[in-house]
Design a protein around this motif. Structure first.
Motif, PDB file in Angstrom:
ATOM      1  N   THR A 112       0.837  -1.051  -0.011  1.00 29.27           N
ATOM      2  CA  THR A 112       0.052  -0.027   0.178  1.00 29.27           C
ATOM      3  C   THR A 112       0.923   1.230  -0.147  1.00 29.27           C
ATOM      4  N   GLN A 113       1.910   1.430   0.853  1.00 27.80           N
ATOM      5  CA  GLN A 113       2.751   2.591   0.861  1.00 27.80           C
ATOM      6  C   GLN A 113       3.544   2.653  -0.499  1.00 27.80           C
ATOM      7  N   GLN A 115       2.374   2.026  -3.271  1.00 21.79           N
ATOM      8  CA  GLN A 115       1.534   2.335  -4.311  1.00 21.79           C
ATOM      9  C   GLN A 115       1.167   3.949  -4.039  1.00 21.79           C
ATOM     10  N   TYR A 116       1.296   4.107  -2.595  1.00 21.74           N
ATOM     11  CA  TYR A 116       1.020   5.531  -2.316  1.00 21.74           C
ATOM     12  C   TYR A 116       2.141   6.374  -2.998  1.00 21.74           C
ATOM     13  N   LEU A 117       3.304   5.908  -2.781  1.00 21.30           N
ATOM     14  CA  LEU A 117       4.412   6.704  -3.336  1.00 21.30           C
ATOM     15  C   LEU A 117       4.363   7.107  -4.863  1.00 21.30           C
ATOM     16  N   SER A 119       1.674   6.881  -6.813  1.00 24.64           N
ATOM     17  CA  SER A 119       0.444   7.255  -7.273  1.00 24.64           C
ATOM     18  C   SER A 119       0.394   8.694  -7.812  1.00 24.64           C
ATOM     19  N   TYR A 121      -1.620  10.820  -7.216  1.00 25.27           N
ATOM     20  CA  TYR A 121      -1.944  11.978  -6.356  1.00 25.27           C
ATOM     21  C   TYR A 121      -0.778  12.604  -5.859  1.00 25.27           C
ATOM     22  N   VAL A 122       0.090  11.764  -5.390  1.00 22.93           N
ATOM     23  CA  VAL A 122       1.350  12.218  -4.633  1.00 22.93           C
ATOM     24  C   VAL A 122       2.272  12.757  -5.569  1.00 22.93           C
ATOM     25  N   TYR A 186       4.841  12.667  -0.308  1.00 25.46           N
ATOM     26  CA  TYR A 186       4.164  11.516   0.634  1.00 25.46           C
ATOM     27  C   TYR A 186       3.785  11.692   2.055  1.00 25.46           C
ATOM     28  N   GLU A 189       0.909  14.480   2.170  1.00 20.12           N
ATOM     29  CA  GLU A 189      -0.350  14.067   1.630  1.00 20.12           C
ATOM     30  C   GLU A 189      -0.866  12.713   2.182  1.00 20.12           C
ATOM     31  N   ILE A 190       0.156  11.922   2.619  1.00 20.77           N
ATOM     32  CA  ILE A 190      -0.267  10.387   3.082  1.00 20.77           C
ATOM     33  C   ILE A 190      -0.225  10.341   4.865  1.00 20.77           C
ATOM     34  N   GLU A 194      -2.842  11.109   7.657  1.00 18.44           N
ATOM     35  CA  GLU A 194      -3.342   9.999   8.439  1.00 18.44           C
ATOM     36  C   GLU A 194      -3.242  10.482   9.754  1.00 18.44           C
TER      37      GLU A 194
END
Length: 730
Positions: A112-113, A115-117, A119, A121-122, A186, A189-190, A194
């Motif tokens: 998941t992390q 994919q966040y990095l 993405s 969006y990031v 990251y 935004e992430i 959170e």
């Protein structure tokens, strides 16, 4: 002329006749995908191509690899990799208790992390950084976000709790700036979002806790006021009185519900009966039911009996020898009158039955309406009783009920307040836990380029340079569809393979047998026996089909037709048949060189009339074998063959020789051979392994089919590890 000569003789491959006459001409079918030999495609074709071109391809590959690898090594742009590191805890670092580590859950968390990095969006948030506006790396890219997504690498070395975020680029400072922008986006935004969501949830819990405390104080105040109004603290007495009043109220409510349900059912039944009454008023009785009613009616039965009697008397009157017309008219009047009375009685019965049915339906509706009136009156009485019972319960038990309701509500609010307080305390403790994601170090511009990357590029360039010529040469060779073995000729072209000849150098054909080695002697014996086998087949065809003039040709040049024609003529002459070998390849004559004879006079001089035929014919050392060379044709080859003397030349040759073997021009490059088609009896197609191609052979067969010439078969000249053991007898 092909000097290398044609695998031992193989059995002729039997295939269905591929040519069918159309308008008097032979049509050679083109090859379909289902007819193609399997070795013309797939791995087998490339293996044969590598056998033919392997040495050249490997040499060119090594040469290109030797050039490409040093060029890339010396001129390649060095690249730099900037890397940042995070610590990703495998479990929450709680204060009160330690959470169990679940490997599968941790793998999902790491994915998941990752994919966040990467993405969009990031990455879009990272590119908003003003410091990245002047980077040349991004100016060269039409889609900076897509370029970052492809080049940013996120990995966990050794499957540990360390996450590396790296980017490779030509400029070390720009690579480090891009990596830092991505990790900042990251974190903002992430990771920080959170943590912010947890704080927002804590604020929501604080607000809910405050609201529930205020609500609890209000309800307790209301409970205290109600107790003071009652003036008594006997809670049991109030509860008993309230219970009795509520039971009486519930009983009346139950009776009222039953009456209302009964009234509802009666209304539905009334609607059903009213609908049945409407249908009965519009319903018509069937003739069968009227007939049954008339049969049950006394008057109807009497009238029907009289009518039957009159009809019977009429029948007897008709059967009498002297019927009376007056009696006949009297009976007819009686019959008509009785029928009218019967119809009138039928109408009366119909009206009576309809009236009785409608009256019965109406009576049912009236009775149901009367019952409904009684039930409605009972409902009104019960409703009045329910109102009085409720007022009675409220007069002395309402406050007690309100007290119980308030007590229940207070218990509910207290339970909710306890739950909110517990969640708030847990969240307060969780906010004090160590973060699960921590930045270890940011990216710094690398001091040295990636040496392994440059070496990798050089190795890849060398491999690509080595493989490219091999792939291109093999692909080009496979596209030519060369004949790889005699077994491919019949499936690919439809020609019968008459024989397969070993590939011999010219000296094995010229040297005497005493100078040959045992191996060469055996190959020469195989060659001679194979040619003799073809000659025997021609002798058989000549006896059966008058096959005397044989053209030996090929699709293109360099496929061994001259040598095969010469050896075939020699084999026929050895059978004591007068045989003539004619060189009709006027453009590139070769028979005179092969047999060491003068070029002229020959075919050209005989056709032009410059020399008589007897002067043009030359003898040879072999008995029964005559030679007619090509002559000096100049440039007008078509003029020589089309001057009108070709037919008479063949007539004279047929008279003097039993067999005429013609070495013709290749079929596809020039049109010379096509002018000979009307004067020959058959064609032998020469095929040279690794040189001839299936499309060319098919095209040549098409040309021959256009001139109504049927090939006798193909002679395949091939090399390879063929088994010659069955020729040891020779």
């Amino acid at each position: 002329m092909t000097t290398d000569m044609p695998v031992p003789e193989s059995q002729p491959t039997s295939v269905p006749a591929p040519r069918q006459p159309v308008n008097g001409e032979l049509v050679w079918p083109t090859e379909t995908a289902a007819d193609a030999h399997p070795t013309h495609s797939g791995v087998g074709a490339y293996l044969h191509a590598f056998r033919r071109r392997g040495l050249v391809a490997v040499f060119l590959g090594l040469l290109l690899a030797a050039v490409a690898a040093p060029v890339v090594w010396t001129t390649g742009q060095p690249s730099y990799t900037a890397t940042a590191a995070f610590h990703i805890a495998s479990r929450e670092a709680t204060i009160l208790f330690a959470a169990d580590r679940d490997v599968a859950t941790f793998d999902i968390y790491k994915s998941t992390q990752r994919q966040y990095l990467t993405s969009r969006y990031v990455l879009i948030a990272a590119l908003r950084d003003a410091e990245l506006a002047d980077l040349s790396t991004l100016h060269e890219e039409p889609d900076p976000v897509g370029w970052l997504a492809r080049n940013v690498r996120v990995n966990f070395p050794g499957d540990a709790e360390i996450m590396h975020v790296s980017l490779r680029g030509d400029d070390p400072a720009e690579a480090a700036a891009l990596v830092n922008a991505v990790i900042d986006a990251y974190l903002t935004e992430i990771v920080d979002v959170e943590q912010g969501r947890r704080r927002e949830r804590l604020n929501d819990l604080e607000q809910i806790h405050s609201e529930k405390e205020s609500e609890l104080r209000t309800k307790r105040s209301q409970l205290k006021q109600l107790a003071e109004q009652l003036g008594s603290s006997d809670r049991d007495a109030l509860n008993l009185r309230a219970q009795l009043a509520m039971q009486q109220f519930a009983a009346f409510r139950g009776e009222l519900s039953k009456v209302q349900m009964q009234l509802m059912r009666m209304r539905g039944e009334l609607q059903t009966r009213e609908n049945a009454l409407e249908r009965a008023e519009q319903l018509e009785l069937s003739e069968e039911s009227l007939d049954r009613a008339l049969a049950a009616d006394m008057l109807g039965t009497h009238l029907q009996r009289d009518l039957d009697d009159v009809i019977e008397r009429q029948a007897r009157l008709q059967d009498s020898p002297f019927p009376s017309e007056e009696d006949q008219r009297h009976f007819e009047r009686q019959e008509n009158r009785l029928r009218e009375q019967l119809e009138t009685r039928r109408d009366e019965l119909r009206e009576n039955r309809m009236r009785r049915t409608i009256n019965a339906k109406r009576l049912e509706v009236q009775q149901l309406r009367q019952e409904m009136a009684l039930v409605t009156q009972q409902e009104e009485q019960l409703m009045a009783e329910v109102v009085r019972a409720r007022e009675h319960a409220e007069s002395f038990g309402g406050s007690s009920i309100d007290i119980e309701m308030l007590r229940s509500e207070i218990e509910l609010v207290e339970g909710t307040l306890r739950t909110v307080a517990q969640e708030r305390e847990k969240l307060l403790i969780a906010l004090r836990n160590r973060p699960r994601i921590n930045l270890i170090h940011r990216a710094t511009p690398p001091a040295a380029p990636d040496g392994d990357n440059q070496a990798q590029k050089a190795v890849m360039a060398g491999l690509a340079g080595f493989a490219l010529p091999i792939v291109l040469l093999l692909w080009w060779d496979v596209r030519r569809r060369r004949v790889n073995s005699p077994d491919e000729v019949s499936p690919g072209t439809g020609l019968n393979v008459l024989a397969g000849l070993p590939l011999l150098p010219p000296r094995l054909l010229r040297d005497s047998s005493t100078r040959l080695s045992p191996r060469h002697r055996r190959l020469r014996d195989v060659f001679d026996e194979t040619i003799d086998g073809i000659a025997v087949r021609l002798l058989h065809l000549a006896e059966r089909d008058t096959m005397r003039v044989i053209l030996v040709s090929s699709a293109v040049s360099g496929e061994g037709k001259t040598t095969i024609a010469t050896q075939l003529a020699v084999a026929l002459a050895r059978t004591a048949h007068r045989t003539l070998l004619v060189d009709f390849d006027l453009r590139r004559p070769a028979i005179h060189q092969l047999l060491d004879l003068p070029l002229e006079p020959g075919v050209t001089e005989a056709l032009y009339g410059h020399a008589p035929l007897d002067e043009a014919l030359q003898s040879s050392e072999i008995e029964h074998l005559g030679i007619l060379t090509a002559g000096r044709g100049g440039s007008g080859h078509l003029g020589v063959l089309s001057n009108g003397n070709l037919g008479s030349l063949f007539e004279h040759l047929r008279e003097r020789f039993e067999f005429i073997v013609i070495d013709g021009s290749p079929i596809l490059p020039v049109a010379d051979t096509r002018l000979l088609c009307r004067h020959i009896d058959g064609v032998l197609m020469c095929v040279l392994r690794d040189v001839s191609s299936v499309p060319d052979i098919q095209a040549a067969c098409q040309v021959l089919a256009g001139f109504a010439v049927e090939p006798l078969g193909a002679i395949v000249t091939a090399s390879g590890s063929s088994d010659y053991r069955h020729y040891r007898y020779a």
